[in-house]
Design an enzyme around this catalytic site. Structure first.
Site, PDB file in Angstrom:
ATOM      1  N   LYS A  11     -81.813   8.929  44.982  1.00 24.20           N
ATOM      2  CA  LYS A  11     -81.078   9.575  46.079  1.00 24.20           C
ATOM      3  C   LYS A  11     -81.180  11.082  45.939  1.00 24.20           C
ATOM      4  O   LYS A  11     -81.432  11.611  44.840  1.00 24.20           O
ATOM      5  CB  LYS A  11     -79.607   9.149  46.090  1.00 24.20           C
ATOM      6  CG  LYS A  11     -78.798   9.405  44.806  1.00 24.20           C
ATOM      7  CD  LYS A  11     -78.256  10.810  44.607  1.00 24.20           C
ATOM      8  CE  LYS A  11     -77.466  10.966  43.308  1.00 24.20           C
ATOM      9  NZ  LYS A  11     -77.279  12.350  42.872  1.00 24.20           N
ATOM     10  N   ASP A 136     -72.087   6.989  41.098  1.00 26.02           N
ATOM     11  CA  ASP A 136     -73.085   6.902  42.177  1.00 26.02           C
ATOM     12  C   ASP A 136     -73.544   5.475  42.455  1.00 26.02           C
ATOM     13  O   ASP A 136     -74.319   5.243  43.394  1.00 26.02           O
ATOM     14  CB  ASP A 136     -74.343   7.719  41.812  1.00 26.02           C
ATOM     15  CG  ASP A 136     -74.069   9.212  41.770  1.00 26.02           C
ATOM     16  OD1 ASP A 136     -73.024   9.642  42.290  1.00 26.02           O
ATOM     17  OD2 ASP A 136     -74.914   9.935  41.218  1.00 26.02           O
TER      18      ASP A 136
HETATM   19  O1  C5P Z   1     -69.595   8.577  36.788  1.00 28.28           O
HETATM   20  P1  C5P Z   1     -70.703   9.124  35.961  1.00 28.28           P
HETATM   21  O2  C5P Z   1     -70.915   8.336  34.700  1.00 28.28           O
HETATM   22  O3  C5P Z   1     -71.955   9.305  36.721  1.00 28.28           O
HETATM   23  O4  C5P Z   1     -70.240  10.564  35.551  1.00 28.28           O
HETATM   24  C1  C5P Z   1     -70.771  11.265  34.460  1.00 28.28           C
HETATM   25  C2  C5P Z   1     -69.885  12.443  34.132  1.00 28.28           C
HETATM   26  O5  C5P Z   1     -69.990  13.425  35.173  1.00 28.28           O
HETATM   27  C3  C5P Z   1     -68.400  12.146  34.023  1.00 28.28           C
HETATM   28  O6  C5P Z   1     -68.062  11.747  32.727  1.00 28.28           O
HETATM   29  C4  C5P Z   1     -67.770  13.478  34.387  1.00 28.28           C
HETATM   30  O7  C5P Z   1     -67.805  14.353  33.284  1.00 28.28           O
HETATM   31  C5  C5P Z   1     -68.736  14.039  35.413  1.00 28.28           C
HETATM   32  N1  C5P Z   1     -68.311  13.749  36.800  1.00 28.28           N
HETATM   33  C6  C5P Z   1     -67.234  14.436  37.340  1.00 28.28           C
HETATM   34  N2  C5P Z   1     -66.845  14.173  38.624  1.00 28.28           N
HETATM   35  C7  C5P Z   1     -67.512  13.272  39.381  1.00 28.28           C
HETATM   36  C8  C5P Z   1     -68.621  12.572  38.855  1.00 28.28           C
HETATM   37  C9  C5P Z   1     -68.990  12.845  37.557  1.00 28.28           C
HETATM   38  O8  C5P Z   1     -66.605  15.279  36.670  1.00 28.28           O
HETATM   39  N3  C5P Z   1     -67.123  13.055  40.632  1.00 28.28           N
END
Ligand code: C5P
Length: 291
Positions: A11, A136
């Protein structure tokens, strides 16, 4: 069915605004996800018991921390006695690139397992699993070429793009850590209300729906560009180069470091990619379209 081959696309975020903080260290977003034709391939082969993951990527962790393994463990917990599966992941989407590769792999693995094993999994249940796996994943589970994401990015409202955009994507040599980029985000003490942010976003999405990319340029937006550039100044250099070479619509995707230029037609994208390959290692440039 004993074997299933699934495409797992990347994406781009055409719009990403950080509108606040959420409990648990996450950030509240309003984003526009757009699926592109840069794809990994998952080959799922059913067998009696257990899970095995192999990949074409030399440095991708295939153990319990891999998001596809984690997705299998969630299924196993929900369906005790779940048949085993061998997964081969042919990786084309770079790691830690802001392209959602891992999230896409997890989502299309779950969708593939549902088909392969005939599991009675509805979108709501899949989305619940997706939320546990990553912010995501939900977008990819919706199987739509474009959608608005809110919350952490997991609250999805499909906004299908009717047509085809072309993108020249510049991959970086090295990935960038998403948490590290989010740690660099500085939010204003008193920011605009969520209603205001939504109104601004709606105007941007209307711009981004225009056929002509020139009309779209104001719609493209990413609040993570500044934070990512502080960690990786090359991002700004690549974006500046793309503008200099004549691209009207340039942005970074997700938490970077991938940047892209948007075009209306294949021919324009191909001509631009050719120019860009004179300045950036040709292996790092991809011409993709909405998918
Ligand atoms: O959800 P995901 O594992 O992709 O997120 C990785 C990291 O990115 C999270 O641990 C957080 O530190 C950061 N993040 C965030 N806010 C979001 C998505 C991700 O702070 N909306």
């Amino acid at each position: 069915m004993e074997r299933l081959v699934v495409q797992s696309p990347a994406k781009l975020n055409l719009y990403l605004r950080v509108v606040g903080r959420l409990p648990g260290g996450y950030h509240r977003l309003i984003t526009l996800f757009h699926r592109i034709s840069l794809v990994d391939r998952l080959v799922l082969s059913k067998h009696a018991r257990g899970f095995r993951l192999r990949t074409s990527h030399p440095s991708l962790e295939t153990g319990e921390s891999n998001i596809v393994t984690r997705a299998y463990r969630l299924l196993e917990k929900k369906y005790p006695g779940l048949p085993g599966v061998d997964v081969f992941l042919d990786k084309r989407i770079p790691l830690q690139a802001g392209l959602g590769g891992g999230s896409s792999n997890a989502a299309f693995f779950l969708l593939g397992m549902k088909r392969l094993l005939g599991l009675p999994l509805g979108l709501r249940e899949l989305a619940r699993m997706g939320d546990t796996l990553g912010s995501d994943v939900g977008f990819f589970l919706h199987e739509v070429n474009q959608a608005v994401g809110e919350g952490r990015g997991e609250k999805i409202r499909p906004l299908p793009f009717r047509g085809e955009r072309w993108f020249v994507v510049a991959l970086a040599e090295q990935g960038l850590s998403t948490p590290a980029v989010y740690r660099e985000v500085r939010l204003p003490r008193r920011g605009a209300s969520l209603t205001t942010h939504r109104r601004v976003a709606r105007i941007a999405f209307e711009r981004l729906a225009e056929k002509n990319v020139i009309a779209c340029t104001e719609g493209l937006y990413n609040d993570l560009e500044g934070p990512a550039i502080r960690l990786r100044p090359e991002i700004q250099k690549t974006m500046a180069l793309m503008f200099q070479l004549g691209a009207p619509a340039v942005a970074m995707s997700g938490s970077g470091p991938t940047v892209f230029a948007m075009w209306d037609y294949r021919k324009e994208a191909q001509t631009f990619a050719k120019k860009l390959r004179g300045f950036v290692a040709p292996a790092r440039i991809r011409v993709c379209h909405t998918c």
